[in-house]
Scaffold this motif. Structure first.
Motif, mmCIF file in Angstrom:
data_model
loop_
_atom_site.group_PDB
_atom_site.id
_atom_site.type_symbol
_atom_site.label_atom_id
_atom_site.label_comp_id
_atom_site.label_asym_id
_atom_site.label_seq_id
_atom_site.Cartn_x
_atom_site.Cartn_y
_atom_site.Cartn_z
ATOM 1 N N TYR A 228 0.836 -1.341 0.214
ATOM 2 C CA TYR A 228 0.210 -0.181 -0.231
ATOM 3 C C TYR A 228 0.642 1.066 0.002
ATOM 4 O O TYR A 228 0.570 2.101 -0.772
ATOM 5 N N GLY A 229 1.926 1.244 0.824
ATOM 6 C CA GLY A 229 2.804 2.336 0.971
ATOM 7 C C GLY A 229 3.519 2.633 -0.570
ATOM 8 O O GLY A 229 3.753 3.807 -0.966
ATOM 9 N N LEU A 230 3.808 1.561 -1.109
ATOM 10 C CA LEU A 230 4.637 1.527 -2.410
ATOM 11 C C LEU A 230 3.685 2.076 -3.473
ATOM 12 O O LEU A 230 3.935 2.980 -4.373
ATOM 13 N N ILE B 105 7.088 5.643 5.051
ATOM 14 C CA ILE B 105 6.792 5.224 6.846
ATOM 15 C C ILE B 105 5.914 3.678 6.555
ATOM 16 O O ILE B 105 6.278 2.886 7.389
ATOM 17 N N PHE B 106 5.053 3.896 5.770
ATOM 18 C CA PHE B 106 4.261 2.594 5.428
ATOM 19 C C PHE B 106 4.989 1.499 5.051
ATOM 20 O O PHE B 106 5.061 0.372 5.540
ATOM 21 N N ILE B 107 6.036 1.748 4.157
ATOM 22 C CA ILE B 107 6.956 0.817 3.646
ATOM 23 C C ILE B 107 7.959 0.296 4.796
ATOM 24 O O ILE B 107 7.895 -1.019 5.130
ATOM 25 N N VAL B 108 8.503 1.103 5.543
ATOM 26 C CA VAL B 108 9.135 0.738 6.802
ATOM 27 C C VAL B 108 8.584 -0.018 7.678
ATOM 28 O O VAL B 108 8.903 -1.297 7.998
ATOM 29 N N ILE B 109 7.166 0.187 8.056
ATOM 30 C CA ILE B 109 6.477 -0.458 8.991
ATOM 31 C C ILE B 109 6.103 -1.918 8.568
ATOM 32 O O ILE B 109 6.146 -2.980 9.226
ATOM 33 N N GLY B 110 5.707 -1.750 7.230
ATOM 34 C CA GLY B 110 5.448 -3.327 6.555
ATOM 35 C C GLY B 110 6.346 -4.146 6.376
ATOM 36 O O GLY B 110 6.275 -5.245 6.906
#
Length: 100
Positions: free
Chosen positions: A49-51, A68-73
């Motif tokens: 989703y972040g990507l 941030i979404f990519i790192v958390i995911g």
């Protein structure tokens, strides 16, 4: 991108599948394995989703939040993978012991 939308949907399906399977599992190790797999699926969902957001929208705020979404995911998927690697041999030993 259509590929990312497909991967997001597939990750969501796997997340729901493993959550339901984990609730219905009887042995505690099977629940832990399903929890680890669902953590990997949820992590990949957040990562994709972040990507997807970073590719579709090009504002600075979207790039920061997508990062941030990519790192958390990725962290969630990695933690789920580590948990799966920890519990899988224990589950195999337990299954072997039960069949003997």
């Amino acid at each position: 991108m259509l590929v990312l939308v497909f991967l997001i949907g597939l990750s969501a399906c796997f997340y729901v599948y493993y959550k339901v399977k984990g609730v219905r599992a009887k042995p505690s190790l099977a629940k832990e394995i399903c929890s680890a797999k669902s953590s990997m699926a949820l992590g990949s969902l957040v990562l994709f989703y972040g990507l997807n957001q970073m590719i579709l929208f090009h504002s600075v705020l979207t790039l920061v939040i997508g990062g941030i979404f990519i790192v958390i995911g990725a962290g969630s998927a990695w933690a789920g993978y580590k948990a799966f690697r920890h519990y899988n041999p224990l589950h195999a030993k337990e299954a072997e012991r039960d069949h003997a």
